[in-house]
Design a protein around this motif. Structure first.
Motif, PDB file in Angstrom:
ATOM      1  N   UNK A  69       0.655  -1.118  -0.028  1.00  0.00           N
ATOM      2  CA  UNK A  69       0.124  -0.180   0.131  1.00  0.00           C
ATOM      3  C   UNK A  69       0.842   1.087   0.103  1.00  0.00           C
ATOM      4  N   UNK A  70       1.981   1.092   0.713  1.00  0.00           N
ATOM      5  CA  UNK A  70       3.027   2.438   0.798  1.00  0.00           C
ATOM      6  C   UNK A  70       3.423   2.637  -0.420  1.00  0.00           C
ATOM      7  N   UNK A  71       4.040   1.450  -1.381  1.00  0.00           N
ATOM      8  CA  UNK A  71       4.547   1.752  -2.611  1.00  0.00           C
ATOM      9  C   UNK A  71       3.173   2.220  -3.527  1.00  0.00           C
ATOM     10  N   UNK A  72       2.206   1.670  -3.762  1.00  0.00           N
ATOM     11  CA  UNK A  72       1.083   1.964  -4.403  1.00  0.00           C
ATOM     12  C   UNK A  72       0.620   3.149  -4.095  1.00  0.00           C
ATOM     13  N   UNK A  73       0.777   4.053  -2.907  1.00  0.00           N
ATOM     14  CA  UNK A  73       0.357   5.072  -2.601  1.00  0.00           C
ATOM     15  C   UNK A  73       1.242   6.280  -3.064  1.00  0.00           C
ATOM     16  N   UNK A  74       2.676   6.029  -2.927  1.00  0.00           N
ATOM     17  CA  UNK A  74       3.638   6.841  -3.640  1.00  0.00           C
ATOM     18  C   UNK A  74       3.427   6.861  -5.071  1.00  0.00           C
ATOM     19  N   UNK A 125       0.973   6.265  -7.015  1.00  0.00           N
ATOM     20  CA  UNK A 125      -0.419   7.098  -7.263  1.00  0.00           C
ATOM     21  C   UNK A 125      -0.213   8.431  -7.267  1.00  0.00           C
ATOM     22  N   UNK A 126       0.391   8.817  -6.029  1.00  0.00           N
ATOM     23  CA  UNK A 126       0.673  10.289  -5.641  1.00  0.00           C
ATOM     24  C   UNK A 126       1.316  11.001  -6.695  1.00  0.00           C
ATOM     25  N   UNK A 127       2.325  10.143  -7.115  1.00  0.00           N
ATOM     26  CA  UNK A 127       3.392  10.712  -7.974  1.00  0.00           C
ATOM     27  C   UNK A 127       2.662  11.029  -9.428  1.00  0.00           C
ATOM     28  N   UNK A 128       2.002  10.207  -9.911  1.00  0.00           N
ATOM     29  CA  UNK A 128       1.182  10.192 -11.157  1.00  0.00           C
ATOM     30  C   UNK A 128       0.304  11.363 -11.001  1.00  0.00           C
ATOM     31  N   UNK A 129      -0.563  11.527  -9.811  1.00  0.00           N
ATOM     32  CA  UNK A 129      -1.525  12.820 -10.130  1.00  0.00           C
ATOM     33  C   UNK A 129      -0.836  14.101  -9.732  1.00  0.00           C
ATOM     34  N   UNK A 174      -4.120  -1.260   5.746  1.00  0.00           N
ATOM     35  CA  UNK A 174      -3.249  -0.902   4.289  1.00  0.00           C
ATOM     36  C   UNK A 174      -4.056   0.339   3.561  1.00  0.00           C
ATOM     37  N   UNK A 175      -5.429   0.242   3.527  1.00  0.00           N
ATOM     38  CA  UNK A 175      -6.121   1.368   2.614  1.00  0.00           C
ATOM     39  C   UNK A 175      -5.972   2.460   3.483  1.00  0.00           C
ATOM     40  N   UNK A 176      -5.660   2.741   4.804  1.00  0.00           N
ATOM     41  CA  UNK A 176      -5.428   3.887   5.305  1.00  0.00           C
ATOM     42  C   UNK A 176      -4.059   4.368   5.137  1.00  0.00           C
ATOM     43  N   UNK A 177      -2.964   3.500   5.321  1.00  0.00           N
ATOM     44  CA  UNK A 177      -1.785   3.896   4.564  1.00  0.00           C
ATOM     45  C   UNK A 177      -1.741   4.269   3.200  1.00  0.00           C
ATOM     46  N   UNK A 178      -2.358   3.655   2.296  1.00  0.00           N
ATOM     47  CA  UNK A 178      -2.314   4.018   0.736  1.00  0.00           C
ATOM     48  C   UNK A 178      -2.992   5.388   0.678  1.00  0.00           C
ATOM     49  N   UNK A 179      -4.042   5.916   1.272  1.00  0.00           N
ATOM     50  CA  UNK A 179      -4.791   6.992   1.326  1.00  0.00           C
ATOM     51  C   UNK A 179      -3.804   8.151   1.662  1.00  0.00           C
ATOM     52  N   UNK A 180      -3.351   8.032   2.902  1.00  0.00           N
ATOM     53  CA  UNK A 180      -2.477   9.146   3.623  1.00  0.00           C
ATOM     54  C   UNK A 180      -1.026   9.385   2.865  1.00  0.00           C
ATOM     55  N   UNK A 181      -0.397   8.258   2.232  1.00  0.00           N
ATOM     56  CA  UNK A 181       0.868   8.584   1.476  1.00  0.00           C
ATOM     57  C   UNK A 181       0.504   9.000   0.024  1.00  0.00           C
TER      58      UNK A 181
END
Length: 501
Positions: free
Chosen positions: A14-19, A21-25, A291-298
């Motif tokens: 989730x941490x990796x995916x969050x980073x 997705x955040x970078x893409x946006x 994991x959802x919380x981590x994904x959203x926050x990152x």
């Protein structure tokens, strides 16, 4: 153990995916709409850069309500946009330049002339929505903290039975907490004086508007407020607001009174014991939303700041990271001297809580999971349920180190000389005042602001470090969890040794 490993892997993913997705946006979400939070009525000017490298200045005029529009729109120049202030809420603005050139995109925003907050609408809107995943997770955890602290602490004290034992365990715990807090504060003070991140810094004080909320919260910071915060007037109010320190004080008194009743109290103790186990079962379910919380926050943080944030204020972040690393060395060394090779087993046990605290910037979010893992590690239930809640109020090692580090950093930026004796006085003040805001959101920053004002350092200087505080908070929260895990296991080891002698 397999379940714990699966959760850990899920959080990492989730941490990796969050980073990602955040970078893409952050890269692709540039649009032509600004989100603007008017700070006051009247003329203002929005400043932003577009993808062609040009800096634009959009003139705006902020009005109180739409009734003023008819009187103003004919008198103002055509290139001035009229914005209706909505009680300091964000409003969407499409600058005039985009009406004639659709290929342009907003690349970067700056503070407006009136020091109002501006951001890119697409990215800001995404961040607000994706961050809800993190908010849901943290609220789920907060939902069970009050009943868990109350039930486990009361049962722990009542099961001890012997009030001498309660006093003995409490004395050992407080001995660790005070020693660790002083050591953390002193380490922060020594490092900031040695590394001097604020001396000759390129950081400029653009505005203090972002610190307004913190400054307001600190205005009532006094001995009276400290007492009000520590001593509950209603246990229901304390539970409703998750004031851990107040819940701890009520629970300790309730547990002692319950233990003194002897046989008559066994039914209530058994009921509360069942309640604590039910809540710990709920923890298992809630942790799978981590994991959802981590994904959203990152994803929210990276989408707004991009990777540039990791290089922002590089010296400050690097020096603080060195401080946290040294604090870990000291804490782990103390842990090894007490636990021996079992320290590595403990670290394996708490790796998920550490990662969740790091990702969500909330040590409170992992409290229930930490209780569960410490008991699995072998700590006695009565020791965990008594020591850990106390630790969350009195033993925030990462936050302690940050308080002296940030306070003296601000003084360095303003060129204020802080003699050693004044710094030591500040250290002792921080030692006391920090206990009065346990459980308060962004508690470390509130204490820093209050302390700066007390020692003649401009408190608005906190705005210097607000943009990167999220990343400092990640390290602080994780260190707080480590410190409390070590404190609890140390007290358990000492108490076990005492019982066998």
């Amino acid at each position: 153990m397999k379940s714990n490993n699966k959760l850990f892997i899920a959080i990492i993913a989730a941490l990796v995916l969050g980073v990602f997705l955040g970078y893409l946006v952050n890269s692709l979400g540039k649009g032509n709409t600004l989100r603007y939070t008017p700070s006051k009525e009247g003329a203002d000017e929005l400043i932003f850069e577009t993808n062609d490298g040009v800096t634009h200045h959009q003139k705006v005029f902020v009005i109180k309500d739409s009734l003023e529009y008819n009187a103003l729109h004919k008198t103002l120049p055509a290139d001035v946009m009229i914005v209706v202030a909505k009680e300091k809420k964000k409003v969407s603005v499409v600058p005039e330049v985009f009406k004639t050139n659709e290929t342009l995109k907003i690349q970067k925003t700056h503070k407006s002339v009136n020091e109002s907050v501006t951001s890119i609408d697409n990215i800001d809107s995404f961040a607000e929505k994706i961050k809800l995943l993190g908010t849901i997770f943290i609220r789920l955890v907060q939902m069970i903290i009050a009943p868990l602290v109350f039930s486990t602490l009361v049962v722990g004290i009542a099961k001890m039975g012997d009030m001498k034992m309660v006093g003995r365990v409490g004395a050992k715990a407080m001995g660790w907490f005070i020693s660790a807090s002083l050591m953390s504060l002193l380490l922060g003070m020594l490092l900031v004086n040695w590394l001097q991140p604020g001396k000759g810094t390129p950081i400029k004080m653009e505005d203090a508007s972002s610190a307004g909320e913190l400054l307001e919260k600190t205005q009532a910071f006094s001995l009276e407020e400290f007492v009000k915060h520590v001593v509950p007037k209603s246990i229901f109010e304390a539970m409703a607001t998750n004031e851990i320190l107040q819940i701890v004080i009520f629970s300790v008194m309730f547990g002692i009174a319950l233990a003194s009743l002897g046989e008559a109290a066994k039914g209530i103790i058994k009921m509360l014991d069942v309640v604590s186990h039910v809540i710990l079962k709920m923890v298992t379910y809630i942790m799978w939303t981590a994991p959802l919380g981590v994904f959203g926050a990152v994803a929210a943080a990276v989408s707004v700041y991009g990777f540039d944030i990791f290089g922002l204020y590089a010296k400050y972040l690097l020096d603080f990271t060195i401080g946290i690393a040294l604090l870990w060395v000291v804490l782990l060394t103390a842990g090894y001297l007490i636990l021996g090779k079992r320290l590595w087993e403990l670290l394996k046990r708490i790796k998920s809580p550490l990662l969740i605290a790091f990702s969500t910037t909330s040590s409170e979010a992992v409290f229930p999971k930490l209780v569960e893992e410490l008991e699995r590690f072998g700590c006695q239930n009565r020791i965990v349920s008594f020591t850990l809640p106390l630790g969350y109020s009195f033993n925030l090692d990462g936050s302690m180190m940050y308080m002296t580090f940030a306070s003296i950093f601000i003084a360095q930026v303003y060129g204020i000389d802080m003699p050693v004796e004044k710094q030591l006085t500040m250290l002792l003040v921080l030692m006391l005042t920090s206990k009065g805001v346990a459980g308060v959101p962004r508690a470390s920053l509130i204490v820093v602001v209050a302390t700066c004002a007390m020692f003649g350092i401009p408190p608005e200087g906190i705005a210097l470090i607000l943009p990167i505080d999220h990343f400092c908070d990640m390290a602080r929260s994780m260190t707080n969890v480590l410190g409390n895990a070590l404190a609890t296991t140390a007290v358990d080891k000492w108490e076990t040794a005492n019982e066998t002698n």
